[in-house]
Design a protein around this motif. Structure first.
Motif, PDB file in Angstrom:
ATOM      1  N   VAL A  40       8.236 -16.241  -9.456  1.00 49.86           N
ATOM      2  CA  VAL A  40       7.107 -15.595 -10.121  1.00 49.86           C
ATOM      3  C   VAL A  40       7.057 -14.112  -9.742  1.00 49.86           C
ATOM      4  CG1 VAL A  40       4.580 -15.548 -10.246  1.00 49.86           C
ATOM      5  CG2 VAL A  40       5.790 -17.720 -10.382  1.00 49.86           C
ATOM      6  N   GLY A  41       7.257 -13.821  -8.444  1.00 53.13           N
ATOM      7  CA  GLY A  41       7.231 -12.433  -7.997  1.00 53.13           C
ATOM      8  C   GLY A  41       8.345 -11.588  -8.570  1.00 53.13           C
ATOM      9  N   THR A  42       9.456 -12.217  -8.900  1.00 56.77           N
ATOM     10  CA  THR A  42      10.602 -11.499  -9.458  1.00 56.77           C
ATOM     11  C   THR A  42      10.445 -11.240 -10.954  1.00 56.77           C
ATOM     12  OG1 THR A  42      12.066 -12.450  -7.787  1.00 56.77           O
ATOM     13  CG2 THR A  42      13.116 -11.579  -9.765  1.00 56.77           C
ATOM     14  N   TYR A  43       9.891 -12.205 -11.681  1.00 53.91           N
ATOM     15  CA  TYR A  43       9.880 -12.118 -13.143  1.00 53.91           C
ATOM     16  C   TYR A  43       8.538 -11.762 -13.767  1.00 53.91           C
ATOM     17  CZ  TYR A  43      14.540 -13.948 -12.674  1.00 53.91           C
ATOM     18  OH  TYR A  43      15.858 -14.103 -12.325  1.00 53.91           O
ATOM     19  N   PHE A  44       7.490 -11.642 -12.965  1.00 58.64           N
ATOM     20  CA  PHE A  44       6.180 -11.267 -13.497  1.00 58.64           C
ATOM     21  C   PHE A  44       5.826  -9.887 -12.952  1.00 58.64           C
ATOM     22  CE2 PHE A  44       4.100 -15.457 -14.834  1.00 58.64           C
ATOM     23  CZ  PHE A  44       5.300 -16.120 -14.926  1.00 58.64           C
ATOM     24  N   SER A  45       5.127  -9.086 -13.735  1.00 57.22           N
ATOM     25  CA  SER A  45       4.719  -7.751 -13.283  1.00 57.22           C
ATOM     26  C   SER A  45       3.624  -7.878 -12.227  1.00 57.22           C
ATOM     27  CB  SER A  45       4.205  -6.931 -14.458  1.00 57.22           C
ATOM     28  OG  SER A  45       2.946  -7.425 -14.882  1.00 57.22           O
ATOM     29  N   ASN A  46       3.431  -6.797 -11.475  1.00 54.86           N
ATOM     30  CA  ASN A  46       2.376  -6.789 -10.466  1.00 54.86           C
ATOM     31  C   ASN A  46       1.011  -6.960 -11.137  1.00 54.86           C
ATOM     32  OD1 ASN A  46       2.209  -6.387  -7.464  1.00 54.86           O
ATOM     33  ND2 ASN A  46       0.614  -4.978  -8.142  1.00 54.86           N
ATOM     34  N   ALA A  47       0.816  -6.344 -12.312  1.00 54.72           N
ATOM     35  CA  ALA A  47      -0.457  -6.478 -13.036  1.00 54.72           C
ATOM     36  C   ALA A  47      -0.711  -7.934 -13.428  1.00 54.72           C
ATOM     37  CB  ALA A  47      -0.452  -5.581 -14.279  1.00 54.72           C
ATOM     38  N   GLY A  60       0.801  -1.222   0.000  1.00 57.16           N
ATOM     39  CA  GLY A  60       0.000   0.000   0.000  1.00 57.16           C
ATOM     40  C   GLY A  60       0.828   1.264   0.000  1.00 57.16           C
ATOM     41  N   SER A  61       0.543   2.148   0.972  1.00 54.07           N
ATOM     42  CA  SER A  61       1.243   3.432   1.038  1.00 54.07           C
ATOM     43  C   SER A  61       2.721   3.266   1.392  1.00 54.07           C
ATOM     44  CB  SER A  61       0.569   4.349   2.068  1.00 54.07           C
ATOM     45  OG  SER A  61       0.650   3.769   3.364  1.00 54.07           O
ATOM     46  N   LEU A  62       3.105   2.098   1.875  1.00 54.81           N
ATOM     47  CA  LEU A  62       4.504   1.829   2.235  1.00 54.81           C
ATOM     48  C   LEU A  62       5.167   0.878   1.240  1.00 54.81           C
ATOM     49  CD1 LEU A  62       4.134   1.412   6.124  1.00 54.81           C
ATOM     50  CD2 LEU A  62       4.782   3.458   4.834  1.00 54.81           C
ATOM     51  N   VAL A  63       4.655   0.820   0.030  1.00 56.19           N
ATOM     52  CA  VAL A  63       5.145  -0.142  -0.962  1.00 56.19           C
ATOM     53  C   VAL A  63       6.633   0.047  -1.253  1.00 56.19           C
ATOM     54  CG1 VAL A  63       4.553   1.154  -3.056  1.00 56.19           C
ATOM     55  CG2 VAL A  63       4.537  -1.347  -3.096  1.00 56.19           C
ATOM     56  N   ARG A  64       7.150   1.239  -1.105  1.00 58.10           N
ATOM     57  CA  ARG A  64       8.567   1.483  -1.398  1.00 58.10           C
ATOM     58  C   ARG A  64       9.473   1.295  -0.181  1.00 58.10           C
ATOM     59  NH1 ARG A  64       5.713   4.444  -4.924  1.00 58.10           N
ATOM     60  NH2 ARG A  64       6.380   4.453  -7.090  1.00 58.10           N
ATOM     61  N   VAL A  65       8.893   1.102   0.989  1.00 56.01           N
ATOM     62  CA  VAL A  65       9.692   0.870   2.196  1.00 56.01           C
ATOM     63  C   VAL A  65      10.105  -0.600   2.205  1.00 56.01           C
ATOM     64  CG1 VAL A  65       9.673   0.876   4.726  1.00 56.01           C
ATOM     65  CG2 VAL A  65       8.457   2.675   3.458  1.00 56.01           C
ATOM     66  N   PRO A  66      11.388  -0.888   2.329  1.00 61.00           N
ATOM     67  CA  PRO A  66      11.840  -2.289   2.323  1.00 61.00           C
ATOM     68  C   PRO A  66      11.183  -3.106   3.444  1.00 61.00           C
ATOM     69  CG  PRO A  66      13.706  -0.816   2.061  1.00 61.00           C
ATOM     70  CD  PRO A  66      12.523   0.045   2.408  1.00 61.00           C
ATOM     71  N   LEU A  67      10.629  -4.231   3.071  1.00 60.09           N
ATOM     72  CA  LEU A  67      10.005  -5.130   4.033  1.00 60.09           C
ATOM     73  C   LEU A  67      11.058  -6.024   4.678  1.00 60.09           C
ATOM     74  CD1 LEU A  67       7.558  -6.532   5.380  1.00 60.09           C
ATOM     75  CD2 LEU A  67       7.492  -8.042   3.375  1.00 60.09           C
ATOM     76  N   MET A 125      -2.903  -6.051  -4.453  1.00 65.23           N
ATOM     77  CA  MET A 125      -1.861  -6.864  -3.824  1.00 65.23           C
ATOM     78  C   MET A 125      -0.536  -6.343  -4.341  1.00 65.23           C
ATOM     79  SD  MET A 125      -3.389 -10.678  -3.900  1.00 65.23           S
ATOM     80  CE  MET A 125      -4.852 -11.079  -3.004  1.00 65.23           C
ATOM     81  N   PHE A 126       0.475  -6.491  -3.544  1.00 67.41           N
ATOM     82  CA  PHE A 126       1.750  -5.873  -3.848  1.00 67.41           C
ATOM     83  C   PHE A 126       2.851  -6.922  -3.882  1.00 67.41           C
ATOM     84  CE2 PHE A 126      -1.160  -2.917  -2.001  1.00 67.41           C
ATOM     85  CZ  PHE A 126      -1.084  -1.824  -2.844  1.00 67.41           C
ATOM     86  N   PHE A 127       3.320  -7.213  -5.084  1.00 69.02           N
ATOM     87  CA  PHE A 127       4.312  -8.263  -5.270  1.00 69.02           C
ATOM     88  C   PHE A 127       5.699  -7.707  -5.588  1.00 69.02           C
ATOM     89  CE2 PHE A 127       0.178 -10.042  -6.336  1.00 69.02           C
ATOM     90  CZ  PHE A 127       0.165 -11.177  -5.547  1.00 69.02           C
ATOM     91  N   GLN A 128       5.841  -6.384  -5.565  1.00 72.50           N
ATOM     92  CA  GLN A 128       7.112  -5.783  -5.923  1.00 72.50           C
ATOM     93  C   GLN A 128       8.256  -6.244  -5.019  1.00 72.50           C
ATOM     94  OE1 GLN A 128       4.172  -4.253  -5.670  1.00 72.50           O
ATOM     95  NE2 GLN A 128       4.051  -2.418  -6.915  1.00 72.50           N
ATOM     96  N   GLN A 129       7.937  -6.610  -3.809  1.00 72.15           N
ATOM     97  CA  GLN A 129       8.964  -7.049  -2.880  1.00 72.15           C
ATOM     98  C   GLN A 129       8.803  -8.543  -2.543  1.00 72.15           C
ATOM     99  OE1 GLN A 129      10.156  -4.520   0.383  1.00 72.15           O
ATOM    100  NE2 GLN A 129       9.077  -2.777  -0.503  1.00 72.15           N
TER     101      GLN A 129
END
Length: 181
Positions: free
Chosen positions: A98-105, A11-18, A133-137
């Motif tokens: 999958v999370g690394t090689y597929f886009s969030n969309a 969400g709003s913290l998507v860019r903060v490292p988990l 859902m946020f798969f960027q990380q």
């Protein structure tokens, strides 16, 4: 009263490292900054899936602050940590790939397809996907899952825990978690 917060990487913290520690600090900060809102009320930590597994760590780390009166942990009956089964380890490896090689969309479309096959009520499906859902990380999510050790953490958590898992969830460690409470 509910406090709904975004964990790092979401969400709003998507860019903060988990990390387990960044999630713990986020929860601690939000609860402590909401003292007036929750004053005199029972405070229950609720986490589902990733939020439940991370919750084991958060609850143990924040034990000394006595912030929570209990916890509800959903969809966390499978050991995904250091003592995970081969099946769980394979699933985590696939999740990372999958999370690394597929886009969030693309990932959201895949999740929609899975959810649409569910026998659950449509509105339950809709609420699961509506916020996104946020798969960027994904790699960080997998690292958190792989490092959480519920069997070591549960005996150190000093509040009641309610576990809720679905009949079709992976539940290879559910009995172990219950016996440790």
């Amino acid at each position: 009263t509910c406090i709904l917060l975004d964990l790092p990487g979401h969400g709003s913290l998507v860019r903060v490292p988990l990390t387990l520690d960044s999630a713990t600090e986020t929860v601690r900060s939000v609860v402590e900054n909401s003292k007036e809102l929750v004053k005199g009320k029972t405070l229950i930590y609720v986490g589902g899936s990733l939020g439940a597994y991370i919750g084991f760590y958060i609850l143990q780390k924040l034990n000394h602050l006595q912030l929570f009166d209990g916890a509800i942990l959903l969809d966390c009956g499978q050991n995904v940590g250091p003592h995970a089964s081969l099946k769980a380890k394979a699933g985590l490896s696939m999740m990372r790939f999958v999370g690394t090689y597929f886009s969030n969309a693309t990932m959201m479309t895949m999740m929609q397809n899975v959810v649409s096959k569910s026998t659950a009520d449509f509105y339950l499906d809709e609420t699961s996907l509506a916020a996104g859902m946020f798969f960027q990380q994904s790699h960080r999510q997998v690292e958190c899952l792989k490092s959480v050790e519920p069997e070591a953490l549960i005996p150190l958590i000093h509040i009641p825990i309610l576990f809720m898992n679905g009949s079709k969830d992976y539940r290879d460690s559910e009995g172990k978690w219950l016996s440790l409470c």
